[in-house]
Enzyme design. Sequence first.
Site, short mmCIF file in Angstrom:
data_model
loop_
_atom_site.label_atom_id
_atom_site.label_comp_id
_atom_site.label_asym_id
_atom_site.label_seq_id
_atom_site.Cartn_x
_atom_site.Cartn_y
_atom_site.Cartn_z
N PHE A 113 0.84 -1.20 0.00
CA PHE A 113 0.00 0.00 0.00
C PHE A 113 0.88 1.26 0.00
O PHE A 113 1.76 1.41 0.83
CB PHE A 113 -0.92 0.00 1.22
CG PHE A 113 -1.75 1.25 1.35
CD1 PHE A 113 -2.75 1.53 0.43
CD2 PHE A 113 -1.52 2.15 2.38
CE1 PHE A 113 -3.51 2.69 0.54
CE2 PHE A 113 -2.28 3.30 2.49
CZ PHE A 113 -3.27 3.58 1.57
N GLN A 114 0.64 2.14 -0.95
CA GLN A 114 1.36 3.40 -1.12
C GLN A 114 2.87 3.19 -1.30
O GLN A 114 3.67 4.04 -0.94
CB GLN A 114 1.10 4.36 0.05
CG GLN A 114 -0.33 4.90 0.03
CD GLN A 114 -0.56 6.07 0.96
OE1 GLN A 114 0.12 6.22 1.97
NE2 GLN A 114 -1.52 6.91 0.62
N MET A 466 -1.00 32.31 -24.01
CA MET A 466 0.12 32.08 -24.90
C MET A 466 -0.23 31.03 -25.97
O MET A 466 0.16 31.16 -27.13
CB MET A 466 1.37 31.64 -24.12
CG MET A 466 2.62 31.54 -24.98
SD MET A 466 3.08 33.11 -25.76
CE MET A 466 4.02 33.87 -24.45
#
Length: 559
Positions: A113-114, A466
Amino acid sequence: MQLTGAQIVIECLKEQGVDTVFGYPGGAILNLYDELYKNQDSIKHYLTSHEQGAAHAADGYARATGKTGVVFATSGPGATNLVTGIATAYMDSIPLVAITCNVGVGLLGKDSFQEIDITGITLPITKHNYIVKDVKDLASAIRKAFAIARKGRPGPVLVDIPKDVTAEKTEFTASENKMVSEPGTVCDSQIATAIKMIHKAKRPMIFVGGGAVLANAGAEVQAFVDKVQAPVCDTLMGKGAFNGADPLYTGMLGMHGTKTANYGVSECDLLVVIGARFSDRVTGNAKKFAKNAKILQIDVDEVEINKNVLVTGQVIGDVKAVLQRLNEKLEPANHDEWIAHIMEYKEKYPLTYNEEVLTGPFIIEEIYRQTEGEAVITTEVGQNQMWAAQFYKYKEPRTFLTSGGLGTMGYGLGASLGAKLGRPDKIVINIAGDGCFRMNMNELATAGRYNIPIIQVVINNHVLGMVRQWQTLFYDKRYSATVLEDNVNFAKLAEALGVKGVTITSKEEFKTAFAEALTLGKPVLLDCQIDADEKVWPMVAPGAAIDEAFDEGDLNAQK
């Protein structure tokens, strides 16, 4: 003494003189944040709204102060959210140390996890990075990270620490050897060649880049110009290395540079390049760049020599040290005729704009007038950035902070927070377009939370300015995905986030609102409504030589 890995990180930061950290906590980095809590009297942590904002804040802090910026993030998405900020720092050679924490050593490589391989992800955009799997190696890794970030050509370094390493203990020995960057040696024969090239020149031009800012070489650049007596131009990143109000200053070079600078470089017989890397936005068609000149390049990084443009001579070394050597040996020169020729260009081709209505250039000039050129200006990217570069005269280094190499929309607001915290004595203003502002406008909440008195100016044309300019000039006005048709009220948004917000539609309103913003001592947003088709002039078309710069008058003359 026995310390945990988290305690070692904090002690190493103290050794390096770090007193300010930006970041966002999470599970994997909790041990570090616990130690930060215990050491909040010596290291102040600023919680941003997003990790990208934290990275930009650390970057802005570094650019404004000359110190190394520090940012913390947790594992997985916390770490990946730093990537754009790290890449921004890498492209502009900004010293930054990013400290991330990962899952425990035993969980690495298991899609935990993570979990993310943040060292693998950031390998191409850091000077160096580490994953520290043994607490015994941690102090050395942190100290080396700061040394590498500052040495030679600066840049970001990432240190990734598994969570269990931050909890484990080992013997820690304090060090008083704070990293000091040595300028290194300069080759005598290269200095001799440079002296000969400069003395032979009849039409010299001096081109100053961001390397002069990073080397804190402003005084040396001024002394060099005084000796050589030559017109000066600069890059976007070189702003402030030479006084923009000096009579010899001709403006920025390149795609949106002045005609004076572009013509001067195209006609000179010697171009002395100080800490610039010949970006494509500067050179235009590289084969036609400085076609009448010999080129002398001064740079700390040998890799930049002959990379984009072939040069005649080079001096490798710290820009400050090189210029000191040159200034000692150079005889004062006189190039009055050449300077007079360039000054004729300067008088003939001034930067102009429509003075009847509220425009981007007017806003920048009014900011310059009211701040007397003493502010730190940060910017986003696009038209707002170019106007800020063109119409504000930067008198000293580290007063213009912008994403040059990567062109990161969303950079400026976070950077302004870091700059103000690093330079509380300075007025700090972020110049944004509405498109850029949307990207990280959540950092207004950070400004409000800590009452950081930055002034956020949004030049709001309700388009991606731009990109629309290119669509107008080169895509037959096919405005694909560039019109921001919505009812977002930035002033009300600012108020909701704890920041004073003002909507502005006229020149007089801007004058009054900005003057008040300077006195309030709290964050303010000024939403300035301008026409959608305001453009940045001059411009060099893609693939053209820089002496083919054109403006609105040139286009009208062709009709």
